[in-house]
Design an enzyme around this catalytic site. Structure first.
Site, PDB file in Angstrom:
ATOM      1  N   LYS A  75     -16.714  22.647 -41.484  1.00 22.28           N
ATOM      2  CA  LYS A  75     -17.839  22.369 -41.677  1.00 22.28           C
ATOM      3  C   LYS A  75     -18.190  21.479 -43.029  1.00 22.28           C
ATOM      4  O   LYS A  75     -17.511  21.847 -43.926  1.00 22.28           O
ATOM      5  CB  LYS A  75     -19.090  23.389 -41.650  1.00 22.28           C
ATOM      6  CG  LYS A  75     -20.522  23.021 -41.703  1.00 22.28           C
ATOM      7  CD  LYS A  75     -21.532  24.070 -41.503  1.00 22.28           C
ATOM      8  CE  LYS A  75     -23.186  23.470 -41.475  1.00 22.28           C
ATOM      9  NZ  LYS A  75     -23.842  24.643 -41.414  1.00 22.28           N
ATOM     10  N   SER A 150     -27.906  23.805 -38.156  1.00 20.52           N
ATOM     11  CA  SER A 150     -27.206  22.769 -38.797  1.00 20.52           C
ATOM     12  C   SER A 150     -25.647  22.534 -38.431  1.00 20.52           C
ATOM     13  O   SER A 150     -25.084  21.473 -38.749  1.00 20.52           O
ATOM     14  CB  SER A 150     -27.334  22.701 -40.299  1.00 20.52           C
ATOM     15  OG  SER A 150     -26.638  24.084 -40.672  1.00 20.52           O
ATOM     16  N   SER A 174     -28.195  28.539 -37.961  1.00 21.12           N
ATOM     17  CA  SER A 174     -27.344  27.497 -37.891  1.00 21.12           C
ATOM     18  C   SER A 174     -25.790  27.505 -37.560  1.00 21.12           C
ATOM     19  O   SER A 174     -25.148  26.551 -37.243  1.00 21.12           O
ATOM     20  CB  SER A 174     -27.095  26.922 -39.360  1.00 21.12           C
ATOM     21  OG  SER A 174     -28.302  26.333 -39.897  1.00 21.12           O
TER      22      SER A 174
END
Lengths: 489, 483
Positions: A75, A150, A174
């Site tokens: 990420k 997210s 997330s």
């Protein structure tokens, strides 16, 4: 190769069925082929191939670390030495991190090959990945729909076979929410289990990194590599790390599963309620006992979360001021101009909204009414979980109230978007570990596409091994986790 | 300079003193705290506030803060927390300073000061840990500003006093006492030029007899004892003048300009920031248990007040000498070493250290630790005074040589230069007889009652003997011969 689990790939590599370079090339080719999914912000092709070649030499010696040669995605919230680390923001579009996050360092040490940096909502603020400066990552089950957020890029990459596994971070859902939307397995560990050093902070007291994978076994393998005390993170906890794979096959006989009635009531889509009912029946067949429980404070989680998370982010994001790194406006006339334009031009709408909310909540005269009140609610929620987990071994609930929604559908109404995190947020406030596992594939109404449905497992502090065991046992008797989106086979 | 406060007014003063803790590394990172390095060479990723970095508290800073707390008899918080003080400034990399707000590590304590022979107790409200900011450099950047982050993250202990002082003199006495204490404890190098010990003064005035405090002004960053006294006196005068002319004091921050000897307004209360303090979620609360406190207490050095009392009692020193000798731990240690090595009378040692040695150190602008004459060499000299080998006067000559030539010792110098005092009565007697024979006129004067002439004879004999005659012996014999 791209649908294989880490275990299967590791076996293939050791059996010389394919090399890491071949495997990496395969994933890189797919990343390019399916660039419309917008899963990656940065593709580190050259570095990936050289890491793969290095892994191959290690594999040839027969003495390679566990993840040697396995291509994964990071990420873009984790700092990666010499590689752009944008955090999904224009603010850091030019930021090349001068150091590795602890998680990155650990995964590098176990031989994992980083394919690139995955898309995400700007500074991890969002539930749909639509807040990314680089555009939304798209749901491979229906590219008109959101991936969730997210950690949207991470979920998309695993679901569409653009990485064998990925890292994510979870502040209010997330990891779990995009995992549910994209039909993969995601684990948010206990707060403090995985180091936050080098993980760009959104809300420090809630942020936690974790694995996003095809199944529970892979999550166990990845967590094994990510977890552990870090003397560079004061909030990481020096607690023994069990062998997460060792207990995967434990029996669920006698396991007490709590089902909070507040989580199965109004607001939950009927198809999800049905899928989850079927899933709990499956657990009953595995020998578990279902117990209805009540957690009255859960409904307070969303307002408390948005006060605390916003307050922390308003301070955490102050360092992005255009002075030392990141975006700087053109020709500032003075210091105030430098600050206001650099921040005004580089932060997105949602980030600004939360900075404003947080600044307000911490202001003199409002602090007690908002921040302190929210902290009290946070304590009540933790107490509620503590009580519940004294009564049952594990709590199960939905991950999301609805299936993945359409891109653009909720962007106009932030509160509607915030309600997306209804079932996940309280767990972050309590600091507990929780997982999202695929538990169905269904349509919300006639004619709508069949989309993945997630089941949430919530455990006690540091009970990741138990969560993984429960998830793994379910995945032995179901195949939802093996279903893959048709267009990206 | 004494306080110029008129009879009918009373000043109320409280000080906030920032002491830089003498730790090897910074309070939340491993970077060095050494002063004077090239700009930005001692700022690591944490100090720069790079994305993703996290603070980890330096245990030594906590240790030193607790030491201070124990030394002022303060309440040590069993549980203290770090808070973020939020504001934007280019030399504040994170956009917030990590400090302590609601639960500081050191709670209420006190320090006794002595002014004009009277002891006064000054309350200490609290002392909290925080990180220093970097430095903005506004010169030589052609209209731009430079930022040096070497200082960012340096540990500070901010010591806040009660508004217990009533004059600039008291404020300076408190500041000096604190300065002495932190150096005793070894928690701060006390270097004021380098900013290791800085003071903000809160000053207000009120009509004598009034209970309520007047509106205060805060004078920022005063870096010497002299300037503290001047700045406070100036501020007292300014406020009284303002009030006497029907004006009002506004709550504000003022800067002291040492060149013009005046304070001027920096910002008013209305312009003050809302710092939005909240507990830093990156740091855990600091827990201090009884066991930790006991360890620190056991390791605490003897403190200035206790040492002064002991010096008075054990060495029979007067208040002033004991005060001077215990003003720094190094000087006190030096004194005790000299006494121990020389086995001379403590008073003799004290006189030499506070007299000849201190004068020489002052003249050369040296600290005791850098004294060219160490305790052993001074002891060697004092021993020879004590056993009458040399007189005090000759000893000063020997000291001069000890000071200038590093590889010498008193015995060597006395031997080489033939400075040994003559105690041989025969030799002294011969000279006395000669001088008496040569100066019949003076002998006549003395015998007719002019006692003053005695000094003339002493001088003549000493001159003849190059100052080496034992003065006591000489006096005794001369008196006998002349009578």
């Amino acid at each position: 190769m791209h649908t294989k689990t880490i275990t299967a790939l590791a076996q293939g590599l050791r059996d010389r069925e394919f090399s890491s370079v071949e495997l990496t090339q395969h994933f890189l080719a797919r990343i390019h082929q399916y660039s419309e999914l917008n899963a990656y912000i940065t593709i580190t092709e050259e570095a990936a191939l050289s890491a793969a070649a290095h892994a191959d030499t290690l594999l040839a010696t027969g003495n390679a670390p566990t993840l040697a040669g396995i291509p994964i995605g990071q990420k873009d919230i984790f700092c990666t030495l010499g590689v752009k680390t944008s955090c999904g923001s224009k603010m850091l579009d030019n930021f090349i991190a001068p150091y590795n996050a602890t998680v990155v360092e650990k995964l590098n040490q176990t031989g994992a090959v980083m394919l690139g940096k995955l898309n995400m909502d700007e500074f991890a603020m969002g539930s749909s990945n639509e807040n990314s400066y680089y555009g939304a990552a798209k749901n491979p089950w229906d590219i008109a729909r959101v991936s969730g957020g997210s950690s949207g890029g991470s979920a998309v990459a695993v679901a569409a076979g653009l990485a064998a596994a990925a890292t994510g971070t979870d502040t209010g859902g997330s990891i779990r929410q995009p995992a549910a939307f994209c039909g993969i397995t995601g684990l948010k560990p206990t707060y403090g289990r995985v180091s936050r050093f080098g993980m760009i902070a959104y809300a420090s007291s809630l942020d936690q990194g974790g694995p996003m994978t095809h199944n529970a076994e892979d999550a166990a393998i990845l967590l094994q590599a990510m977890a552990g005390f870090d003397d560079k993170d004061s909030t990481s906890v020096n607690h023994p790390i069990p062998d997460y794979q060792a207990t995967l096959n434990d029996s669920l006989k006698g396991l007490k599963i709590g089902l909070p009635k507040e989580f199965f009531g109004e607001g939950l889509s009927a198809n999800i309620a049905t899928d989850l009912h079927n899933a709990t029946q499956e657990f009953q067949r595995l020998g578990a006992e279902l117990i209805e429980i009540s957690m009255p404070t859960l409904t307070l989680a969303i307002p408390a979360y948005y006060v605390i998370a916003s307050a922390e982010c308003s301070s955490n994001l102050s360092r992005f001021d255009g002075v030392r790194f990141g975006y700087r406006c053109e020709n500032p006339v003075d210091l105030a101009d430098l600050y206001t334009r650099s921040r005004g031009e580089a932060f997105g709408k949602e980030v600004k909204r939360r900075i404003l909310m947080g600044t307000y909540a911490l202001s003199a005269g409002y602090y007690d009414a908002y921040y302190l009140k929210a902290q009290k609610i946070r304590r009540l929620i933790s107490e509620d979980f503590k009580k519940a987990l004294a009564q049952v071994d594990i709590i199960m609930s939905p991950v999301t109230p609805t299936n993945a929604f359409g891109i653009g559908e909720k962007t106009a109404d932030p509160v509607q978007m915030y309600l997306e995190d209804l079932y996940t947020i309280a767990i972050n406030l309590a600091g507990l570990p929780a997982m999202s596992i695929p538990a169905g594939l269904s349509a919300e109404q006639e004619g709508a596409p069949m989309l993945p449905v997630g089941l949430q497992l919530i455990g006690n502090y540091f009970a990741e091994a138990q969560l993984l065991n429960v998830a793994h046992q379910y995945q032995q008797v179901t195949d939802w986790h093996q279903r893959k989106p048709a267009d990206f086979q | 300079m004494t306080s110029s406060t008129p009879e009918n007014w009373e000043a109320v003063i409280g000080l906030e003193i920032h002491t830089q803790l003498a730790t090897v590394s910074k309070i939340f990172s491993g970077a060095s705290t050494a002063y004077g390095a090239e700009p930005n060479t001692q700022a690591c990723a944490v100090d720069l506030g790079l994305p993703g970095v996290l603070p980890v508290v330096n245990a030594d800073a906590v240790h030193k803060a607790v030491m201070f707390g124990m030394a002022i008899d303060a309440h040590i918080a069993p549980y203290s927390i770090f808070a973020r003080k939020n504001y934007f400034y280019p030399d504040l990399p994170k956009g917030y300073q990590i400090s302590q707000m609601d639960l500081p590590i050191v709670g209420i304590g006190h320090l006794d000061i002595e002014v004009d022979g009277e002891t006064k107790r000054i309350g200490i409200t609290r002392a909290h840990l925080e990180e220093d900011a970097g430095k903005s450099l506004h010169e030589s950047f052609h209209g731009l500003s430079g930022i040096d982050l070497n200082r960012a993250g340096t540990p500070l202990l901010e010591i806040v006093s009660e508004p217990d002082m009533r004059s600039a003199k008291e404020a300076v006495a408190y500041m000096r006492k604190l300065h002495e204490l932190v150096r005793y404890l070894g928690i701060c190098d006390g270097n004021m030029q380098e900013g290791s010990f800085r003071c903000d003064a809160n000053v207000s005035v009120r009509p004598k007899g009034q209970q309520v405090f007047g509106t205060r002004a805060e004078i920022k960053n005063i870096n010497s004892f002299k300037f503290v006294e001047k700045a406070i006196n100036h501020e007292i005068e300014r406020q009284i003048e303002l009030l006497e002319n029907g004006g009002k004091v506004v709550q504000e921050t003022r800067l002291y300009d040492s060149d013009k000897d005046e304070t001027r307004s920096m910002r008013s209360k209305e312009e003050a920031n809302d710092y939005r303090y909240f507990p830093d979620p990156d740091l855990l609360p600091v827990h201090i248990d009884e066991e930790f406190k006991a360890t620190i207490k056991a390791d605490l050095p003897e403190l200035p007040d206790a040492k002064k009392l002991r010096f008075k009692n054990n060495y029979q020193l007067d208040n002033e000498s004991a005060g001077i000798l215990t003003a720094s731990r190094a000087l006190a240690d030096y004194f005790e070493q000299v006494v121990k090595i020389s086995t001379c009378e403590a008073k003799l040692c004290a006189n030499w250290i506070t007299g000849e040695l201190s004068a020489a150190l002052n003249k050369a602008d040296l600290e005791i630790n850098d004294s060219p004459v160490n305790a052993e060499r001074l002891a060697g000299l004092l021993r020879r005074i004590s056993d009458n080998t040399i007189s005090g006067k000759i000893a000063k000559q020997v000291f001069e040589i000890l000071w200038q030539q590093a590889d010498t010792d008193a015995d060597g110098i006395i031997e080489a230069q033939g400075l040994k005092q003559i105690t041989d009565t025969g030799a002294i007697e011969a000279i006395i007889d000669k001088i008496i024979a040569d100066n019949p006129g003076q002998v006549e004067q003395y015998r007719s009652g002019k006692d003053k002439v005695f000094g003339f004879f002493v001088g003549q004999v000493m001159k003849e003997m190059q100052g080496k005659a034992n003065p006591a012996e000489l006096n005794k014999m001369l008196k006998a011969k002349l009578s």
